[in-house]
Design a protein around this motif. Structure first.
Motif, PDB file in Angstrom:
ATOM      1  N   HIS A  36      -6.842   4.791  40.938  1.00 53.67           N
ATOM      2  CA  HIS A  36      -6.759   5.944  42.247  1.00 53.67           C
ATOM      3  C   HIS A  36      -7.349   5.519  43.644  1.00 53.67           C
ATOM      4  O   HIS A  36      -7.254   5.818  44.454  1.00 53.67           O
ATOM      5  CB  HIS A  36      -7.505   7.197  41.669  1.00 53.67           C
ATOM      6  N   LEU A  37      -8.374   4.380  42.828  1.00 50.66           N
ATOM      7  CA  LEU A  37      -9.249   3.820  44.543  1.00 50.66           C
ATOM      8  C   LEU A  37      -8.555   3.176  44.794  1.00 50.66           C
ATOM      9  O   LEU A  37      -8.619   3.128  46.350  1.00 50.66           O
ATOM     10  CB  LEU A  37     -10.397   3.717  43.628  1.00 50.66           C
ATOM     11  N   ASN A  38      -6.916   2.293  44.722  1.00 51.03           N
ATOM     12  CA  ASN A  38      -6.801   1.314  44.985  1.00 51.03           C
ATOM     13  C   ASN A  38      -5.616   1.737  45.954  1.00 51.03           C
ATOM     14  O   ASN A  38      -5.703   2.056  46.940  1.00 51.03           O
ATOM     15  CB  ASN A  38      -6.249  -0.132  44.416  1.00 51.03           C
ATOM     16  N   LYS A  39      -5.309   3.146  45.410  1.00 44.13           N
ATOM     17  CA  LYS A  39      -4.857   4.256  46.235  1.00 44.13           C
ATOM     18  C   LYS A  39      -4.873   4.282  46.901  1.00 44.13           C
ATOM     19  O   LYS A  39      -4.270   5.025  48.367  1.00 44.13           O
ATOM     20  CB  LYS A  39      -3.600   5.230  45.209  1.00 44.13           C
ATOM     21  N   TRP A  40      -6.287   5.099  46.599  1.00 42.81           N
ATOM     22  CA  TRP A  40      -6.614   5.422  48.463  1.00 42.81           C
ATOM     23  C   TRP A  40      -6.855   5.116  49.528  1.00 42.81           C
ATOM     24  O   TRP A  40      -7.576   5.222  50.362  1.00 42.81           O
ATOM     25  CB  TRP A  40      -8.739   6.099  47.710  1.00 42.81           C
ATOM     26  N   ILE A  41      -7.558   3.457  49.187  1.00 39.67           N
ATOM     27  CA  ILE A  41      -8.246   2.810  49.715  1.00 39.67           C
ATOM     28  C   ILE A  41      -6.604   1.641  50.527  1.00 39.67           C
ATOM     29  O   ILE A  41      -7.020   2.237  51.605  1.00 39.67           O
ATOM     30  CB  ILE A  41      -8.034   1.251  49.355  1.00 39.67           C
TER      31      ILE A  41
END
Length: 136
Positions: A36-41
């Motif tokens: 999820h964090l990689n998608k947000w970044i």
């Protein structure tokens, strides 16, 4: 697979960076912060900033009504308001806070995670940041 996340914390007007190890959890995609964090970044870089994140950028910046990214992070009160609004929209009664997520994550890892993925109480204490003698 893992990543390191540095989050600035304002304490006595000094910025202190905290470093967190974030690990992929492909068997539990709903709570896979690594994914999820990689998608947000990727979303931030491609759609909000139009450039790669820089060390001085906030991971969760304030975004104005017109979509402009502000050079400051969202505060606790802002996140707390989101939690309240989301809980009400979901029909949940009661008061929820960021603490609920930390406690819920601990309960999941200790009691409800699949066998082989559960954590010991020692790891839970370390992960949750609960100090000796602290009441939770």
């Amino acid at each position: 697979m893992s990543a390191v996340l540095n989050l600035p914390l304002l304490a006595n007007l000094l910025v202190i960076a905290h470093q967190y190890g974030i690990y992929a959890q492909p068997t539990t995609p709903a709570i896979d912060m690594f994914d999820h964090l990689n998608k947000w970044i990727t979303f931030m870089e491609n759609n909000l900033l139009g450039r790669p994140l820089q060390p001085e950028d906030y991971m969760f910046p304030q975004i104005s009504a017109n979509g402009t990214v502000q050079p400051k992070g969202i505060g606790h009160d802002f996140v707390q308001r989101w939690i309240k609004d989301f809980a009400e929209a979901a029909g949940l009664r009661g008061n929820y806070s960021t603490h609920c997520f930390r406690r819920g994550g601990a309960q999941h890892r200790f009691m409800r995670a699949p066998f082989g993925s559960r954590w010991s109480l020692a790891i839970i204490r370390w992960w949750g940041g609960w100090a000796e003698g602290e009441r939770v």
